[in-house]
Design a protein around this motif. Structure first.
Motif, PDB file in Angstrom:
ATOM      1  N   GLY A  26      33.757   9.633   8.729  1.00 58.13           N
ATOM      2  CA  GLY A  26      34.717  10.302   7.855  1.00 58.13           C
ATOM      3  C   GLY A  26      35.738   9.388   7.230  1.00 58.13           C
ATOM      4  N   LEU A  27      35.429   8.088   7.150  1.00 51.46           N
ATOM      5  CA  LEU A  27      36.377   7.137   6.580  1.00 51.46           C
ATOM      6  C   LEU A  27      36.175   6.984   5.080  1.00 51.46           C
ATOM      7  CD1 LEU A  27      38.643   5.131   7.239  1.00 51.46           C
ATOM      8  CD2 LEU A  27      36.893   3.383   7.654  1.00 51.46           C
ATOM      9  N   LEU A  28      34.933   6.919   4.634  1.00 50.60           N
ATOM     10  CA  LEU A  28      34.642   6.751   3.212  1.00 50.60           C
ATOM     11  C   LEU A  28      33.372   7.534   2.878  1.00 50.60           C
ATOM     12  CD1 LEU A  28      35.109   5.440   0.438  1.00 50.60           C
ATOM     13  CD2 LEU A  28      33.757   3.488   1.237  1.00 50.60           C
ATOM     14  N   ALA A  29      33.531   8.708   2.316  1.00 53.13           N
ATOM     15  CA  ALA A  29      32.386   9.523   1.911  1.00 53.13           C
ATOM     16  C   ALA A  29      31.970   9.131   0.500  1.00 53.13           C
ATOM     17  CB  ALA A  29      32.750  11.002   1.961  1.00 53.13           C
ATOM     18  N   PRO A  30      30.682   9.149   0.200  1.00 54.63           N
ATOM     19  CA  PRO A  30      30.248   8.859  -1.176  1.00 54.63           C
ATOM     20  C   PRO A  30      30.687   9.971  -2.118  1.00 54.63           C
ATOM     21  CG  PRO A  30      28.404   9.615   0.160  1.00 54.63           C
ATOM     22  CD  PRO A  30      29.546   9.433   1.104  1.00 54.63           C
ATOM     23  N   GLN A  50      38.326  -0.808  -1.115  1.00 54.29           N
ATOM     24  CA  GLN A  50      39.190  -1.993  -1.211  1.00 54.29           C
ATOM     25  C   GLN A  50      40.344  -1.890  -0.227  1.00 54.29           C
ATOM     26  OE1 GLN A  50      42.138  -2.190  -4.270  1.00 54.29           O
ATOM     27  NE2 GLN A  50      41.590  -4.294  -4.832  1.00 54.29           N
ATOM     28  N   ARG A  51      40.973  -0.720  -0.128  1.00 53.43           N
ATOM     29  CA  ARG A  51      42.096  -0.545   0.798  1.00 53.43           C
ATOM     30  C   ARG A  51      41.633  -0.679   2.241  1.00 53.43           C
ATOM     31  NH1 ARG A  51      43.524   4.719  -2.280  1.00 53.43           N
ATOM     32  NH2 ARG A  51      44.413   5.493  -0.347  1.00 53.43           N
ATOM     33  N   ASP A  59      43.456  -6.754  10.621  1.00 55.48           N
ATOM     34  CA  ASP A  59      43.072  -6.375  11.989  1.00 55.48           C
ATOM     35  C   ASP A  59      43.514  -4.969  12.373  1.00 55.48           C
ATOM     36  OD1 ASP A  59      41.730  -8.737  12.588  1.00 55.48           O
ATOM     37  OD2 ASP A  59      43.563  -9.749  13.215  1.00 55.48           O
ATOM     38  N   VAL A  60      43.626  -4.089  11.382  1.00 54.86           N
ATOM     39  CA  VAL A  60      43.917  -2.689  11.678  1.00 54.86           C
ATOM     40  C   VAL A  60      42.605  -2.019  12.089  1.00 54.86           C
ATOM     41  CG1 VAL A  60      44.851  -0.518  10.786  1.00 54.86           C
ATOM     42  CG2 VAL A  60      45.770  -2.710   9.988  1.00 54.86           C
ATOM     43  N   SER A  61      42.623  -1.252  13.172  1.00 54.38           N
ATOM     44  CA  SER A  61      41.407  -0.623  13.669  1.00 54.38           C
ATOM     45  C   SER A  61      40.965   0.503  12.744  1.00 54.38           C
ATOM     46  CB  SER A  61      41.639  -0.074  15.082  1.00 54.38           C
ATOM     47  OG  SER A  61      42.535   1.017  15.056  1.00 54.38           O
ATOM     48  N   LEU A  62      39.694   0.882  12.837  1.00 54.75           N
ATOM     49  CA  LEU A  62      39.166   1.946  11.979  1.00 54.75           C
ATOM     50  C   LEU A  62      39.879   3.285  12.205  1.00 54.75           C
ATOM     51  CD1 LEU A  62      35.318   1.195  11.947  1.00 54.75           C
ATOM     52  CD2 LEU A  62      37.033   0.626  10.220  1.00 54.75           C
ATOM     53  N   PRO A  63      40.150   3.688  13.456  1.00 54.81           N
ATOM     54  CA  PRO A  63      40.898   4.949  13.637  1.00 54.81           C
ATOM     55  C   PRO A  63      42.284   4.907  12.974  1.00 54.81           C
ATOM     56  CG  PRO A  63      39.834   4.326  15.682  1.00 54.81           C
ATOM     57  CD  PRO A  63      39.676   3.164  14.746  1.00 54.81           C
ATOM     58  N   GLN A  64      42.955   3.741  13.049  1.00 57.11           N
ATOM     59  CA  GLN A  64      44.259   3.623  12.404  1.00 57.11           C
ATOM     60  C   GLN A  64      44.126   3.705  10.886  1.00 57.11           C
ATOM     61  OE1 GLN A  64      45.304  -0.063  14.817  1.00 57.11           O
ATOM     62  NE2 GLN A  64      47.330   0.811  14.551  1.00 57.11           N
ATOM     63  N   ILE A  65      43.101   3.054  10.344  1.00 58.59           N
ATOM     64  CA  ILE A  65      42.881   3.085   8.899  1.00 58.59           C
ATOM     65  C   ILE A  65      42.626   4.517   8.442  1.00 58.59           C
ATOM     66  CG2 ILE A  65      41.322   2.391   7.030  1.00 58.59           C
ATOM     67  CD1 ILE A  65      40.911  -0.241   8.492  1.00 58.59           C
ATOM     68  N   ASP A  74      49.685   9.054  -2.835  1.00 68.36           N
ATOM     69  CA  ASP A  74      50.010   8.242  -4.002  1.00 68.36           C
ATOM     70  C   ASP A  74      49.285   6.907  -3.882  1.00 68.36           C
ATOM     71  OD1 ASP A  74      51.143   6.535  -5.875  1.00 68.36           O
ATOM     72  OD2 ASP A  74      53.090   7.527  -5.775  1.00 68.36           O
ATOM     73  N   GLU A  75      48.261   6.712  -4.690  1.00 66.90           N
ATOM     74  CA  GLU A  75      47.440   5.511  -4.585  1.00 66.90           C
ATOM     75  C   GLU A  75      48.230   4.244  -4.913  1.00 66.90           C
ATOM     76  OE1 GLU A  75      43.181   3.824  -6.294  1.00 66.90           O
ATOM     77  OE2 GLU A  75      43.690   5.958  -6.405  1.00 66.90           O
ATOM     78  N   ALA A  76      49.088   4.304  -5.936  1.00 63.99           N
ATOM     79  CA  ALA A  76      49.884   3.132  -6.303  1.00 63.99           C
ATOM     80  C   ALA A  76      50.845   2.763  -5.172  1.00 63.99           C
ATOM     81  CB  ALA A  76      50.656   3.402  -7.588  1.00 63.99           C
ATOM     82  N   ALA A  77      51.484   3.766  -4.569  1.00 69.80           N
ATOM     83  CA  ALA A  77      52.399   3.498  -3.452  1.00 69.80           C
ATOM     84  C   ALA A  77      51.641   2.903  -2.285  1.00 69.80           C
ATOM     85  CB  ALA A  77      53.106   4.788  -3.033  1.00 69.80           C
ATOM     86  N   ALA A  78      50.408   3.384  -2.053  1.00 70.12           N
ATOM     87  CA  ALA A  78      49.600   2.842  -0.962  1.00 70.12           C
ATOM     88  C   ALA A  78      49.284   1.369  -1.200  1.00 70.12           C
ATOM     89  CB  ALA A  78      48.306   3.642  -0.830  1.00 70.12           C
TER      90      ALA A  78
END
Length: 255
Positions: A26-30, A50-51, A59-65, A74-78
């Motif tokens: 569930g991190l990146l769905a097509p 990219q993010r 070194d941020v873990s996948l659950p944290q990401i 807000d994509e720009a703020a991210a």
């Protein structure tokens, strides 16, 4: 324009297997999945990827990401936040490289390095942490910061290495607890987190409120994540949960 999974793998340098794994968790769905099961990605999915890769580089873990992306509207703020993280990490590495160069000059006889100079990197990291605390919590934090240098001027390099070794041992103990799937909010885990609290108190007389707030830095500040998670990238999130629980249950903090 849409891209197949193989095309995304080629342009991003991420394997198709990894992309499928990101979809499964569930991190990146097509953007869409065709009737024959082919995954197709659009431009917005490329930006999310990219993010993800930027955070993995830190070194941020996948659950944290996953949690970070779920809270970003807000994509720009991210992206600005990611830029600050990358810039801070670059500055931290530049400082480490400078310390290594000075130490090499000393070891190879090009320039004698006084003991006071040897500690400069440590002093710079403490100053950086203080600045981060002030930015997060305001000038009120100055009352909690030590008015004197907690590392005495009489310390030798051996004294410093001993303190550094004790810190490594503490994080190793915390990491073993995490790897054993110990709930960070359990009583047994808080008994271990108590050692972290005492180590913090040795150099920074943090109030229960300040110690609770320190959890945010452990999770989000690049320098703190490297210190805590240098050998275990999943430790910062685990320890942050333990710090918050310790502040509430053992120190009486009320969020």
């Amino acid at each position: 324009m849409r891209y197949s999974i193989s095309q995304v793998a080629t342009i991003s340098g991420v394997s198709a297997r990894t992309l499928r794994h990101y979809d499964e968790i569930g991190l990146l769905a097509p953007q869409e999945v065709s009737a024959n099961g082919y995954r197709w990605y659009g431009r917005s999915q490329l930006r999310v990827l990219q993010r993800i890769l930027l955070l993995r580089d830190l070194d941020v873990s996948l659950p944290q990401i996953k949690a970070i992306l779920a809270g970003e509207d807000d994509e720009a703020a991210a992206l600005r936040r990611h830029l600050r993280l990358v810039t801070a990490e670059r500055d931290r590495l530049d400082a480490i490289a400078g310390t290594i160069r000075r130490t090499l000059d000393d070891l190879e006889g090009r320039r004698s390095l006084p003991d006071g100079e040897f500690f400069r990197g440590l002093q710079e990291r403490r100053a950086q942490l203080a600045a981060t605390l002030r930015k997060r919590f305001g000038t009120a934090v100055d009352t909690a910061l030590p008015a004197h240098d907690p590392w005495p001027s009489s310390w030798t390099r051996d004294d410093y290495h001993e303190a550094e070794s004790e810190a490594r041992d503490l994080y190793s103990q915390l990491s073993r607890a995490r790897r054993a799937d110990l709930d960070p909010t359990s009583s047994a885990a808080l008994d271990i987190v108590a050692a972290h609290y005492e180590a913090v108190r040795a150099t920074w007389p943090a109030s229960p409120e300040a110690y609770h707030a320190l959890a945010d830095l452990i999770e989000s500040d690049p320098a703190q994540r490297v210190v805590v998670g240098g050998d275990d990238p999943d430790l910062p999130a685990w320890l942050a949960a333990g710090v918050r629980a310790y502040a509430v249950r053992r120190l009486g903090h009320r969020p």
